[in-house]
Design an enzyme around this catalytic site. Structure first.
Site, PDB file in Angstrom:
ATOM      1  N   GLN A  17       0.776  -1.243   0.000  1.00  0.00           N
ATOM      2  CA  GLN A  17       0.000   0.000   0.000  1.00  0.00           C
ATOM      3  C   GLN A  17       0.810   1.298   0.000  1.00  0.00           C
ATOM      4  OE1 GLN A  17      -3.551   2.304   2.476  1.00  0.00           O
ATOM      5  NE2 GLN A  17      -3.197   0.190   2.970  1.00  0.00           N
ATOM      6  N   ASP A 169       0.822   3.557   5.979  1.00  0.00           N
ATOM      7  CA  ASP A 169       0.931   3.214   4.556  1.00  0.00           C
ATOM      8  C   ASP A 169       0.639   4.406   3.645  1.00  0.00           C
ATOM      9  OD1 ASP A 169       1.710   0.621   4.903  1.00  0.00           O
ATOM     10  OD2 ASP A 169      -0.288  -0.212   4.808  1.00  0.00           O
ATOM     11  N   GLY A 248      -7.535  19.799  20.291  1.00  0.00           N
ATOM     12  CA  GLY A 248      -7.037  21.150  20.507  1.00  0.00           C
ATOM     13  C   GLY A 248      -7.693  21.786  21.708  1.00  0.00           C
ATOM     14  N   GLY A 249      -8.014  23.053  21.597  1.00  0.00           N
ATOM     15  CA  GLY A 249      -8.644  23.750  22.707  1.00  0.00           C
ATOM     16  C   GLY A 249     -10.162  23.601  22.702  1.00  0.00           C
TER      17      GLY A 249
HETATM   18  N1  CAO Z   1      11.920  -9.633  -9.755  1.00  0.00           N
HETATM   19  C1  CAO Z   1      12.734 -10.345  -8.940  1.00  0.00           C
HETATM   20  N2  CAO Z   1      12.744 -10.201  -7.612  1.00  0.00           N
HETATM   21  C2  CAO Z   1      11.891  -9.313  -7.071  1.00  0.00           C
HETATM   22  C3  CAO Z   1      11.028  -8.537  -7.855  1.00  0.00           C
HETATM   23  C4  CAO Z   1      11.064  -8.719  -9.269  1.00  0.00           C
HETATM   24  N3  CAO Z   1      10.287  -8.035 -10.094  1.00  0.00           N
HETATM   25  N4  CAO Z   1      10.296  -7.741  -7.051  1.00  0.00           N
HETATM   26  C5  CAO Z   1      10.690  -8.011  -5.788  1.00  0.00           C
HETATM   27  N5  CAO Z   1      11.654  -8.954  -5.801  1.00  0.00           N
HETATM   28  C6  CAO Z   1      12.369  -9.526  -4.672  1.00  0.00           C
HETATM   29  C7  CAO Z   1      13.204  -8.530  -3.920  1.00  0.00           C
HETATM   30  O1  CAO Z   1      14.384  -8.260  -4.639  1.00  0.00           O
HETATM   31  C8  CAO Z   1      13.441  -9.254  -2.612  1.00  0.00           C
HETATM   32  O2  CAO Z   1      14.473 -10.179  -2.773  1.00  0.00           O
HETATM   33  P1  CAO Z   1      15.647 -10.426  -1.688  1.00  0.00           P
HETATM   34  O3  CAO Z   1      15.062 -10.193  -0.328  1.00  0.00           O
HETATM   35  O4  CAO Z   1      16.029 -11.848  -1.963  1.00  0.00           O
HETATM   36  O5  CAO Z   1      16.734  -9.486  -1.995  1.00  0.00           O
HETATM   37  C9  CAO Z   1      12.181 -10.101  -2.442  1.00  0.00           C
HETATM   38  O6  CAO Z   1      11.463  -9.985  -3.690  1.00  0.00           O
HETATM   39  C10 CAO Z   1      11.278  -9.723  -1.283  1.00  0.00           C
HETATM   40  O7  CAO Z   1      11.057  -8.322  -1.268  1.00  0.00           O
HETATM   41  P2  CAO Z   1      10.507  -7.605   0.064  1.00  0.00           P
HETATM   42  O8  CAO Z   1      11.483  -7.764   1.166  1.00  0.00           O
HETATM   43  O9  CAO Z   1      10.166  -6.218  -0.288  1.00  0.00           O
HETATM   44  O10 CAO Z   1       9.144  -8.405   0.334  1.00  0.00           O
HETATM   45  P3  CAO Z   1       8.511  -9.058   1.647  1.00  0.00           P
HETATM   46  O11 CAO Z   1       7.212  -9.612   1.202  1.00  0.00           O
HETATM   47  O12 CAO Z   1       9.436  -9.991   2.326  1.00  0.00           O
HETATM   48  O13 CAO Z   1       8.262  -7.818   2.623  1.00  0.00           O
HETATM   49  C11 CAO Z   1       7.363  -5.669   3.227  1.00  0.00           C
HETATM   50  C12 CAO Z   1       7.178  -6.960   2.424  1.00  0.00           C
HETATM   51  C13 CAO Z   1       6.259  -4.709   2.880  1.00  0.00           C
HETATM   52  C14 CAO Z   1       7.321  -6.016   4.730  1.00  0.00           C
HETATM   53  C15 CAO Z   1       8.742  -5.060   2.869  1.00  0.00           C
HETATM   54  O14 CAO Z   1       8.773  -4.864   1.483  1.00  0.00           O
HETATM   55  C16 CAO Z   1       9.028  -3.743   3.577  1.00  0.00           C
HETATM   56  O15 CAO Z   1       9.347  -3.695   4.763  1.00  0.00           O
HETATM   57  N6  CAO Z   1       8.977  -2.637   2.811  1.00  0.00           N
HETATM   58  C17 CAO Z   1       9.327  -1.325   3.302  1.00  0.00           C
HETATM   59  C18 CAO Z   1       8.274  -0.789   4.195  1.00  0.00           C
HETATM   60  C19 CAO Z   1       6.939  -0.723   3.504  1.00  0.00           C
HETATM   61  O16 CAO Z   1       6.765  -0.123   2.468  1.00  0.00           O
HETATM   62  N7  CAO Z   1       5.953  -1.339   4.129  1.00  0.00           N
HETATM   63  C20 CAO Z   1       4.583  -1.019   3.761  1.00  0.00           C
HETATM   64  C21 CAO Z   1       3.954  -2.051   3.035  1.00  0.00           C
HETATM   65  S1  CAO Z   1       2.284  -1.588   2.909  1.00  0.00           S
HETATM   66  O17 CAO Z   1       1.633  -2.240   4.288  1.00  0.00           O
END
Ligand code: CAO
Length: 416
Positions: A17, A169, A248-249
Site C-alpha cells: 500500500q 501506509d 485542541g482547545g
Molecule cells: N523480480 C525479482 N525479484 C523481485 C522482484 C522482481 N520483479 N520484485 C521483488 N523482488 C524480490 C526482492 O528483490 C526481494 O528479494 P531479496 O530479499 O532476496 O533481496 C524479495 O522480492 C522480497 O522483497 P521484500 O522484502 O520487499 O518483500 P517481503 O514480502 O518480504 O516484505 C514488506 C514486504 C512490505 C514487509 C517489505 O517490502 C518492507 O518492509 N517494505 C518497506 C516498508 C513498507 O513499504 N511497508 C509497507 C507495506 S504496505 O503495508
C-alpha cells in the site's frame, strides 16, 4: 490543458500500500507509471482478500489505477538489462522493498546515478537510514506503534490501539509524493536527480506532532486539561490515551443519537467551540447556561464537561444523527454524523465531487474507489481501471527496441 505530470516516466517498483498509493496519485496527475512486477505472481495484493475468484482483488485495483504493468524478473541477466534500459530513459524510480533489496538486485543508488544522473530514486522504508531498527520490515500497524499513534489512541482503560486510517501506509506514500515533486522541481534547476527517502515511523510521527506537544506540556505542568482524565482522574508521566477528546482547545466527544442501541454508528461528533457557547445553549434549549458563571467560560465548564455532554445526549435522544446535524449547523456548531462506510459509498456529495467514483475493470466490471482528494481548477482527474498483470509488457519492451522474436523468447524464459 494536458496533465501537469505528462512526460514524467516513473518505474514503479512498489507493492502493498505505501508505495502504490504514492505512484497512483502521480499517475492520476499525468505521469506514465510503469508498475514492475514479478512474472506469474505480481504485487501480493492482487491475490490478497479476493472477493471474486481469479480476479484482481480490490486491495490491488484501488491502489493501482491509471498505471501500466510490466512483468519482469529483475534477478535474471536479461531482466537486469531491461531494467537498465528503463532506468536510462525514466525520471523517477519508486520502491518500497524490504531494506537492502534494491542493492541486492544490483541497483544501488550509485549505480543508478551512473546510468542516469537525472534519476530520482524514492524509497519508503519502515525506519529511516541509520535508525537502530533500520533492518526491520514494516507493515501499517507496526509503523503506528513506532510512530506514537498507538500509545496515544484508544481509551485510558484499554490497550494501545491502532487507527483504521492508513497512517503508516498511504500517509507515507503521500509524504513520498511531496518528496518526489520537490526533487523534480530541484532537478529542473540543477539538472541532477537525488535520493528521496521517507520512513513510515517518521510519517506517522509527523501526524502525531500534537502528541509530542502534549508530552512537553505534561512534563512541565503535570496535567493536560483537554484530556478526559482532567480534572477528576490521574496522569502519569506519559501522554495518556484520550478516547474521543478533541485534540485542541475545543472539547469534543462522540455522542449517542436516536437508535444507538441497534445502530453502531448512530452517533455524532460534537464540539464545544469556546465562542460558540451561546449558540450551543440556544440549540439545546439551555439558554440559562449562557450567562451562568458556573458554565459561561471554558474553564468553568472543564470539571463538568461530561455532565454537559450528558445533557446534550438527552437532547439528542429523539433525533437521528442527520436530524441533529441539520439543527446544529444552523447554529454554526462544528459537528458531523459518524458515517459508516456504507453511507460514505452512497453519499451523493462524495459521488458528485468524484471523491467516491465508479471505475471499470476489464475482468471485475464496475467497482468503487476513492478518487483524488485534491481538486484543481485546471485539471480534471480521471480515474481509470488498474492494469492486469503484465498487460503492457509487450508494448513497453517494443518501445525499448525489442523485436517480436526477442519478446517471445523473454516470455518463454519467464523473464517477463
Ligand atoms: N523480480 C525479482 N525479484 C523481485 C522482484 C522482481 N520483479 N520484485 C521483488 N523482488 C524480490 C526482492 O528483490 C526481494 O528479494 P531479496 O530479499 O532476496 O533481496 C524479495 O522480492 C522480497 O522483497 P521484500 O522484502 O520487499 O518483500 P517481503 O514480502 O518480504 O516484505 C514488506 C514486504 C512490505 C514487509 C517489505 O517490502 C518492507 O518492509 N517494505 C518497506 C516498508 C513498507 O513499504 N511497508 C509497507 C507495506 S504496505 O503495508
Amino acid at each position: 490543458m494536458s496533465k501537469p505530470l505528462e512526460g514524467i516516466k516513473i518505474i514503479d517498483f512498489t507493492h502493498v500500500q505505501a508505495g502504490p498509493a504514492c505512484t497512483q496519485m502521480l499517475a492520476w496527475f499525468g505521469a506514465d507509471v510503469i508498475k514492475v512486477e514479478r512474472p506469474g505472481a505480481g504485487d501480493v495484493t492482487r491475490s490478497q482478500l479476493r472477493d471474486i475468484p481469479g480476479v484482481d482483488a480490490l486491495y490491488f485495483t484501488m491502489l493501482n489505477s491509471n498505471k501500466r504493468s510490466l512483468t519482469l524478473d529483475t534477478k535474471t541477466a536479461d531482466g537486469k538489462e531491461i531494467l537498465t534500459k528503463l532506468i536510462k530513459e525514466s525520471d523517477v524510480l519508486v520502491e518500497n522493498f524490504g531494506p537492502g533489496a534494491l542493492d541486492r538486485m544490483g541497483f544501488t543508488w550509485e549505480h543508478i546515478r551512473e546510468l542516469n544522473p537525472g534519476m530520482i530514486v524514492a524509497s519508503v522504508k519502515g525506519f529511516s537510514d541509520g535508525h537502530h531498527y533500520e533492518d526491520l520490515k514494516v507493515y501499517e500497524n507496526v509503523a503506528q506503534c513506532a510512530g506514537g499513534a498507538a500509545s496515544t489512541t484508544g481509551f485510558d482503560d484499554g490497550p494501545p490501539t491502532v487507527s483504521a486510517a492508513a497512517l503508516g501506509d498511504s500517509n507515507t506514500g503521500m509524504h513520498l509524493a511531496i518528496g518526489i515533486l520537490t526533487a523534480l522541481r530541484s532537478r529542473d534547476v540543477t539538472g541532477r536527480g537525488q535520493k528521496v527517502a521517507v520512513s513510515m515511523q517518521d510519517s506517522v510521527l509527523n501526524l502525531c506532532r500534537v502528541k509530542l506537544r502534549d508530552q512537553q506540556r505534561l512534563d512541565r505542568v503535570g496535567y493536560l486539561e483537554e484530556y478526559p482524565q482532567y480534572p477528576h482522574g490521574t496522569f502519569s508521566d506519559v501522554v495518556p490515551r484520550g478516547g474521543n477528546a478533541g485534540g485542541g482547545g475545543q472539547p469534543g466527544w462522540v455522542l449517542k443519537c436516536k437508535g444507538w442501541e441497534n445502530d453502531p454508528n448512530a452517533y455524532i461528533y460534537f464540539t464545544i467551540q469556546g465562542h460558540a457557547w451561546a449558540p450551543i445553549c440556544r440549540a439545546i434549549g439551555k439558554e440559562e447556561w449562557i450567562d451562568d458563571p458556573a458554565y459561561m467560560t471554558a474553564q468553568a465548564r472543564q470539571d463538568k464537561i461530561f455532565s454537559i455532554f450528558g445533557t446534550i445526549e438527552e437532547w439528542l435522544k429523539d433525533k437521528t444523527k442527520f436530524e441533529a446535524v441539520d439543527v446544529l449547523r444552523k447554529f454554526d456548531i462544528p459537528c458531523s454524523p459518524v458515517l459508516s462506510m456504507k453511507e460514505i459509498a452512497n453519499d451523493p456529495s462524495l459521488r458528485a465531487s468524484g471523491t467516491i467514483t465508479e471505475v471499470d475493470h476489464k475482468e471485475r466490471g464496475k467497482y468503487l474507489t476513492v478518487g483524488s482528494p485534491i481538486k484543481f481548477s485546471d485539471l480534471k482527474v480521471e480515474i481509470k481501471g488498474s492494469p492486469l498483470l503484465g498487460e503492457h509488457t509487450d508494448e513497453i519492451l517494443e518501445s525499448l527496441g525489442y523485436s517480436q522474436n526477442q519478446i517471445a523468447a523473454l516470455h518463454e524464459q519467464r523473464v517477463v
